[in-house]
Design a protein around this motif. Structure first.
Motif, mmCIF file in Angstrom:
data_model
loop_
_atom_site.group_PDB
_atom_site.id
_atom_site.type_symbol
_atom_site.label_atom_id
_atom_site.label_comp_id
_atom_site.label_asym_id
_atom_site.label_seq_id
_atom_site.Cartn_x
_atom_site.Cartn_y
_atom_site.Cartn_z
ATOM 1 N N UNK A 41 17.030 -5.255 11.335
ATOM 2 C CA UNK A 41 15.964 -5.299 10.325
ATOM 3 C C UNK A 41 16.258 -4.299 9.211
ATOM 4 N N UNK A 42 16.179 -4.756 7.950
ATOM 5 C CA UNK A 42 16.360 -3.827 6.827
ATOM 6 C C UNK A 42 15.021 -3.168 6.528
ATOM 7 N N UNK A 43 15.016 -1.839 6.468
ATOM 8 C CA UNK A 43 13.737 -1.157 6.213
ATOM 9 C C UNK A 43 13.705 -0.490 4.838
ATOM 10 N N UNK A 44 14.755 -0.708 4.016
ATOM 11 C CA UNK A 44 14.823 -0.078 2.689
ATOM 12 C C UNK A 44 13.510 -0.138 1.907
ATOM 13 N N UNK A 50 4.793 -0.887 7.622
ATOM 14 C CA UNK A 50 5.458 -2.204 7.576
ATOM 15 C C UNK A 50 6.626 -2.261 8.555
ATOM 16 N N UNK A 51 7.314 -1.123 8.726
ATOM 17 C CA UNK A 51 8.417 -1.085 9.693
ATOM 18 C C UNK A 51 7.876 -1.317 11.103
ATOM 19 N N UNK A 52 6.743 -0.662 11.393
ATOM 20 C CA UNK A 52 6.126 -0.835 12.717
ATOM 21 C C UNK A 52 5.731 -2.298 12.923
ATOM 22 N N UNK A 53 5.083 -2.927 11.913
ATOM 23 C CA UNK A 53 4.715 -4.347 12.111
ATOM 24 C C UNK A 53 5.951 -5.212 12.216
ATOM 25 N N UNK A 54 7.027 -4.865 11.465
ATOM 26 C CA UNK A 54 8.270 -5.638 11.562
ATOM 27 C C UNK A 54 8.823 -5.596 12.978
ATOM 28 N N UNK A 55 8.835 -4.410 13.583
ATOM 29 C CA UNK A 55 9.348 -4.262 14.955
ATOM 30 C C UNK A 55 8.492 -5.109 15.912
ATOM 31 N N UNK A 71 18.656 3.447 5.362
ATOM 32 C CA UNK A 71 19.565 3.988 4.351
ATOM 33 C C UNK A 71 19.085 5.401 4.060
ATOM 34 N N UNK A 72 19.747 6.404 4.663
ATOM 35 C CA UNK A 72 19.160 7.750 4.717
ATOM 36 C C UNK A 72 18.926 8.422 3.372
ATOM 37 N N UNK A 73 19.647 8.005 2.316
ATOM 38 C CA UNK A 73 19.400 8.668 1.022
ATOM 39 C C UNK A 73 18.145 8.126 0.324
ATOM 40 N N UNK A 74 17.585 7.034 0.839
ATOM 41 C CA UNK A 74 16.428 6.440 0.165
ATOM 42 C C UNK A 74 15.126 7.104 0.610
ATOM 43 N N UNK A 75 14.179 7.270 -0.336
ATOM 44 C CA UNK A 75 12.885 7.843 0.043
ATOM 45 C C UNK A 75 12.230 6.961 1.112
ATOM 46 N N UNK A 76 11.575 7.609 2.077
ATOM 47 C CA UNK A 76 10.866 6.857 3.114
ATOM 48 C C UNK A 76 11.734 6.497 4.316
ATOM 49 N N UNK A 77 13.074 6.700 4.208
ATOM 50 C CA UNK A 77 13.953 6.244 5.297
ATOM 51 C C UNK A 77 13.775 7.073 6.568
ATOM 52 N N UNK A 78 13.512 8.378 6.416
ATOM 53 C CA UNK A 78 13.378 9.221 7.616
ATOM 54 C C UNK A 78 12.128 8.807 8.387
ATOM 55 N N UNK A 79 11.058 8.505 7.637
ATOM 56 C CA UNK A 79 9.815 8.056 8.278
ATOM 57 C C UNK A 79 10.079 6.746 9.047
ATOM 58 N N UNK A 80 10.874 5.853 8.440
ATOM 59 C CA UNK A 80 11.181 4.588 9.116
ATOM 60 C C UNK A 80 12.032 4.816 10.364
ATOM 61 N N UNK A 81 12.961 5.774 10.279
ATOM 62 C CA UNK A 81 13.781 6.092 11.453
ATOM 63 C C UNK A 81 12.890 6.666 12.563
ATOM 64 N N UNK A 257 7.659 1.524 -6.540
ATOM 65 C CA UNK A 257 8.447 1.918 -5.370
ATOM 66 C C UNK A 257 7.611 2.817 -4.447
ATOM 67 N N UNK A 258 6.900 3.787 -5.069
ATOM 68 C CA UNK A 258 6.071 4.709 -4.282
ATOM 69 C C UNK A 258 4.993 3.928 -3.520
ATOM 70 N N UNK A 259 4.388 2.947 -4.201
ATOM 71 C CA UNK A 259 3.329 2.152 -3.566
ATOM 72 C C UNK A 259 3.912 1.346 -2.403
ATOM 73 N N UNK A 260 5.069 0.740 -2.681
ATOM 74 C CA UNK A 260 5.741 -0.072 -1.672
ATOM 75 C C UNK A 260 6.053 0.745 -0.416
ATOM 76 N N UNK A 261 6.530 1.988 -0.645
ATOM 77 C CA UNK A 261 6.930 2.839 0.483
ATOM 78 C C UNK A 261 5.741 3.565 1.111
#
Ligand code: FMN
Length: 341
Positions: A41-44, A50-55, A71-81, A257-261
């Motif tokens: 699953x791409x979580x970018x 949304x990542x939780x519902x995707x899982x 993608x660790x350099x992207x904002x929000x990626x650590x939260x998704x991990x 982007x901020x809203x999306x993340x």
């Protein structure tokens, strides 16, 4: 002797669906895992919720192993991990950053970790901190492949590591799978091929545009999203990469982007500022790129939008189901092996 990736990930076929923003969605991920491969699953573009519902959606569609890409350099990626770790997702694939903390915590619950790499140095570093496999992404790949072709990169990395290597970039059929294995890989990941299947959410017009184009109809440029990136060659893409980055548009897109993340805009801005001017410019290009990518994937508009695709687009001529792709690849691979025995 290296471990087979079918054993490492508990899957049937050594074939992986790599993370593709807006494309590797739960339905496609589950279809690949159900067909015996490993869907990721791409979580970018996803918020933590949304990542939780995707899982949860993937788990409602299949009980086979699957993965989450960050993608660790992207904002929000650590939260998704963090969500993936809390949910004990079987496989976590990270790119563009140091994922040692992910390895340690995934291994604690028996999870596996794949690092996406484009050179030997990063491959060795990732092996040192304990990843279970490497996705070695070559020049042919859609989006962020490295400067070296898969033909050279795959054996170069396979020869210096003890962990399995997944050849990535330019693979779309059974002959490619056998070729990757002959080069020392234990399997392949295929983005462009799986993005042109019945289960893929890519708009039908864009799927048709891929089918109509040839192997030379892509561009590899850092001027699209700030990193070397392979995109479909269209008049719009050629014009876009000639013009300077539109900072006003980037500002507008950063709100979206901020809203999306699901993170406050000021936090996104501060996080970007801290990383320095180079990263700021790159993230502003990435914000603009994501608007163009969205148009191509979701609206089927390759006139105003820009589509990510690999050189292998010229080898894609139909829109089968994922199960059909998988069965075809296994047959082609067996035929290719037989031809050499
Ligand atoms: C439509 C599409 C979207 C993609 N999106 C991303 C992305 O958001 N982030 C990323 O790192 N790679 C992305 N990729 C690249 C894949 O993860 C993978 O590296 C690549 O597709 C492999 O090369 P191939 O297309 O020749 O199979 C995308 C690929 C495609 C085809």
């Amino acid at each position: 002797m290296k471990q087979d990736i079918t054993t490492v990930f508990n899957i049937e076929h050594p074939i992986v669906l790599p993370g593709m923003s807006m494309v590797a969605v739960p339905k496609l991920v589950a279809a690949v895992s159900e067909a015996g491969g490993l869907g990721i699953l791409a979580t970018g573009p996803l918020s933590a919720d949304q990542t939780l519902s995707g899982i949860r959606e993937i788990r409602s569609l299949t009980d086979k192993p699957f993965g989450i890409g960050v993608t660790l350099m992207m904002p929000g990626s650590k939260e998704n991990a963090e969500i993936a770790l809390a949910e004990k997702v079987p496989v976590i694939n990270f790119s563009l950053g140091k994922g040692d903390w992910i390895v340690e915590r995934a291994h604690a619950y028996g999870g596996k970790v794949i690092a996406t790499v484009v050179n030997e140095r990063h491959a060795l570093a990732a092996q040192r901190y304990g990843v279970d496999a490497l996705m070695a992404t070559g020049y042919e790949a859609a989006a962020h492949g490295g400067p070296v072709t898969s033909l050279v990169l795959t054996p170069a990395i396979a020869d210096i590591v003890d962990i399995p290597v997944i050849g990535t970039g330019g693979f779309a059929d059974g002959r490619g799978l056998i070729a990757a294995m002959a080069l020392g890989a234990q399997g392949v990941a295929m983005g462009s091929r799986f993005s042109i299947t019945q289960e893929s959410p890519v708009h039908d017009k864009t799927k048709q545009a891929v089918i109509q184009r040839g192997i030379e109809d892509t561009l590899y440029t850092a001027k699209f999203d700030g990193m070397d990136c392979r995109i479909m060659k269209t008049p719009r893409a050629e014009k876009l990469i000639k013009s300077p980055p539109n900072l006003f548009n980037a500002l507008k897109n950063s709100f979206q982007l901020a809203e999306q993340l699901g993170i406050p805009w000021i936090k996104l801005l501060m996080g970007t500022l801290i990383k320095g001017p180079k990263m700021m410019l790159q993230l502003s290009q990435a914000a603009n790129a994501s608007e163009s990518i969205d148009l191509a994937i979701n609206e089927g508009d390759c006139e105003k939008g820009v589509h990510l695709v690999g050189q292998v687009q010229g080898r894609i001529k139909d829109i089968p189901t994922v199960a059909e792709v998988m069965a075809r690849i296994i047959k082609e691979a067996n035929d290719a092996k037989a031809a050499f025995s």
